[in-house]
Motif scaffolding. Structure first.
Motif, short mmCIF file in Angstrom:
data_model
loop_
_atom_site.label_atom_id
_atom_site.label_comp_id
_atom_site.label_asym_id
_atom_site.label_seq_id
_atom_site.Cartn_x
_atom_site.Cartn_y
_atom_site.Cartn_z
N ALA A 225 0.94 -1.09 -0.01
CA ALA A 225 0.36 0.04 0.71
C ALA A 225 0.84 1.30 -0.09
CB ALA A 225 -0.83 0.19 1.56
N ASP A 226 2.23 1.10 0.85
CA ASP A 226 3.22 2.43 0.74
C ASP A 226 4.57 1.90 0.50
OD1 ASP A 226 4.67 4.27 2.08
OD2 ASP A 226 2.90 4.97 3.20
N VAL A 227 4.77 2.00 -0.52
CA VAL A 227 6.20 1.89 -0.67
C VAL A 227 7.05 2.41 0.04
CG1 VAL A 227 7.22 2.97 -2.03
CG2 VAL A 227 7.63 1.05 -1.88
N GLU A 228 7.26 3.09 0.41
CA GLU A 228 7.58 4.05 1.66
C GLU A 228 8.24 3.36 2.96
OE1 GLU A 228 6.77 7.87 0.52
OE2 GLU A 228 8.78 8.67 -0.17
N LYS A 229 6.82 3.28 3.20
CA LYS A 229 6.82 2.46 4.56
C LYS A 229 6.96 0.93 4.89
CE LYS A 229 2.76 2.72 7.64
NZ LYS A 229 1.35 2.62 7.54
N ALA A 230 6.95 0.09 3.78
CA ALA A 230 7.19 -1.15 3.43
C ALA A 230 8.67 -1.44 3.61
CB ALA A 230 6.67 -1.42 2.58
N SER A 231 9.63 -0.80 2.79
CA SER A 231 11.24 0.16 2.38
C SER A 231 11.60 -0.28 3.95
CB SER A 231 11.38 1.28 1.84
OG SER A 231 11.06 0.56 0.70
N ASP A 232 11.20 1.26 4.59
CA ASP A 232 11.10 1.44 6.25
C ASP A 232 11.71 0.34 7.40
OD1 ASP A 232 12.47 3.97 5.45
OD2 ASP A 232 10.25 4.63 6.21
N ALA A 233 10.23 -0.72 7.24
CA ALA A 233 9.93 -1.83 8.06
C ALA A 233 10.98 -2.63 8.00
CB ALA A 233 8.48 -2.10 7.73
N LEU A 234 11.21 -2.53 6.07
CA LEU A 234 12.66 -4.06 6.05
C LEU A 234 13.42 -4.11 6.35
CD1 LEU A 234 10.47 -4.73 2.70
CD2 LEU A 234 11.19 -6.08 5.06
N ALA B 197 14.84 -1.06 8.64
CA ALA B 197 14.29 -1.79 10.47
C ALA B 197 14.64 -3.34 10.96
CB ALA B 197 13.59 -1.38 11.07
N LYS B 198 14.68 -4.25 9.60
CA LYS B 198 14.70 -5.80 10.05
C LYS B 198 15.96 -5.83 9.33
CE LYS B 198 10.22 -7.49 9.50
NZ LYS B 198 9.81 -7.81 11.54
N GLY B 199 17.10 -5.23 9.44
CA GLY B 199 18.45 -5.59 8.55
C GLY B 199 18.16 -5.26 7.35
N LEU B 200 17.60 -5.54 6.12
CA LEU B 200 17.79 -5.64 5.05
C LEU B 200 18.09 -4.64 4.40
CD1 LEU B 200 14.86 -7.91 4.21
CD2 LEU B 200 16.78 -8.37 5.36
N ARG B 201 18.87 -4.93 3.12
CA ARG B 201 19.17 -3.54 2.50
C ARG B 201 18.15 -3.33 1.36
NH1 ARG B 201 24.99 -5.37 0.23
NH2 ARG B 201 23.94 -7.72 1.22
N LEU B 202 17.46 -2.07 1.23
CA LEU B 202 16.90 -1.79 0.07
C LEU B 202 17.92 -0.86 -0.69
CD1 LEU B 202 13.78 -2.36 0.61
CD2 LEU B 202 14.58 -2.39 2.14
N LEU B 203 17.71 -1.54 -1.95
CA LEU B 203 18.48 -0.92 -3.76
C LEU B 203 18.80 0.83 -3.23
CD1 LEU B 203 18.30 -3.40 -6.07
CD2 LEU B 203 19.86 -3.36 -4.23
N TYR B 204 17.46 1.18 -2.98
CA TYR B 204 17.38 2.63 -3.23
C TYR B 204 17.00 3.00 -1.88
CZ TYR B 204 16.38 0.98 -8.10
OH TYR B 204 16.64 -0.39 -9.37
N ASP B 205 17.41 4.67 -1.97
CA ASP B 205 17.09 5.31 -0.66
C ASP B 205 15.71 5.81 -1.17
OD1 ASP B 205 19.45 4.96 0.06
OD2 ASP B 205 19.97 7.36 0.00
N THR B 206 15.47 6.75 -2.26
CA THR B 206 13.36 6.89 -2.26
C THR B 206 13.14 5.86 -3.28
OG1 THR B 206 14.79 8.40 -3.69
CG2 THR B 206 14.37 8.88 -1.16
N PRO B 207 11.98 5.55 -3.07
CA PRO B 207 11.50 4.43 -3.88
C PRO B 207 11.66 5.44 -5.97
CG PRO B 207 10.09 5.34 -2.64
CD PRO B 207 10.71 6.50 -2.55
N ARG B 208 11.82 4.94 -6.68
CA ARG B 208 11.52 4.79 -8.12
C ARG B 208 10.07 4.32 -9.14
NH1 ARG B 208 17.88 3.96 -9.53
NH2 ARG B 208 18.81 5.23 -7.40
#
Ligand code: V0V
Length: 136
Positions: A87-96, A98-109
């Motif tokens: 529903a919210d890619v920023e929220k989902a990225s932050d949650a992951l 916080a679990k220590g997973l690396r997201l590829l982008y700082d902000t969504p593309r």
């Protein structure tokens, strides 16, 4: 957090040929096509059955230095990514994060059809490139 499987992405060398292959052999219908210059892809979305479920995304490289060209060079054609609707890619990225997973982008593309996307590094997701998709 994850709502459903959005699409499964397959790397292909030639988009038109792949669309034909899936139509003729598996009866899948192409429902959307687009060029995403930032991601270095020409892509097509294929509907399965009544089209209400997850889609098949065919990804062909625009340039030799693109993610899909590198994938094809290393692994050949095949499954490249698994994408979940959120529903919210920023929220989902932050949650992951916080679990220590690396997201590829700082902000969504920008992804298909005006969606907003981010990815979990495959090395942090059991060898699978995981995409998060917030539809437009
Ligand atoms: C690389 N690796 C993978 C992988 N790509 N493992 C599973 N699935 C993949 N797709 C492995 C690779 O074998 C290496 O393992 C390790 O990750 C690191 O390799 P690398 O040389 O750093 O890999 P690169 O340079 O190919 O980069 C990989 C990443 C890149 C995932 C960072 O492909 C990327 O930025 N992807 C996100 C963007 C993207 O895929 N765009 C195209 C779709 P070993 O050898 O170290 O064990 S665009 C899209 O989906 C759209 C528009 C949409 O859905 O809306």
């Amino acid at each position: 957090e994850l709502l459903r499987i959005d699409h499964v992405g397959i790397a292909v060398p030639d988009l038109d040929e792949a669309i034909r292959f899936y139509a003729e052999n598996l009866g899948l219908r192409c429902v959307h096509q687009e060029t995403n210059d930032e991601q270095g892809v020409r892509e097509a979305m294929l509907a399965v059955g009544d089209g209400t479920g997850p889609k098949l995304q065919l990804l062909a490289p625009l340039r030799p230095d693109s993610a899909i060209a590198k994938f094809l060079g290393r692994s050949g054609p095949g499954l490249q990514q698994l994408a979940y609707t959120v529903a919210d890619v920023e929220k989902a990225s932050d949650a992951l994060r916080a679990k220590g997973l690396r997201l590829l982008y700082d902000t969504p593309r920008r992804g298909t059809a005006g969606s907003r996307i981010n990815f979990v590094h495959p090395k942090d997701a059991g060898g699978v490139l995981v995409e998060l998709v917030e539809p437009a």
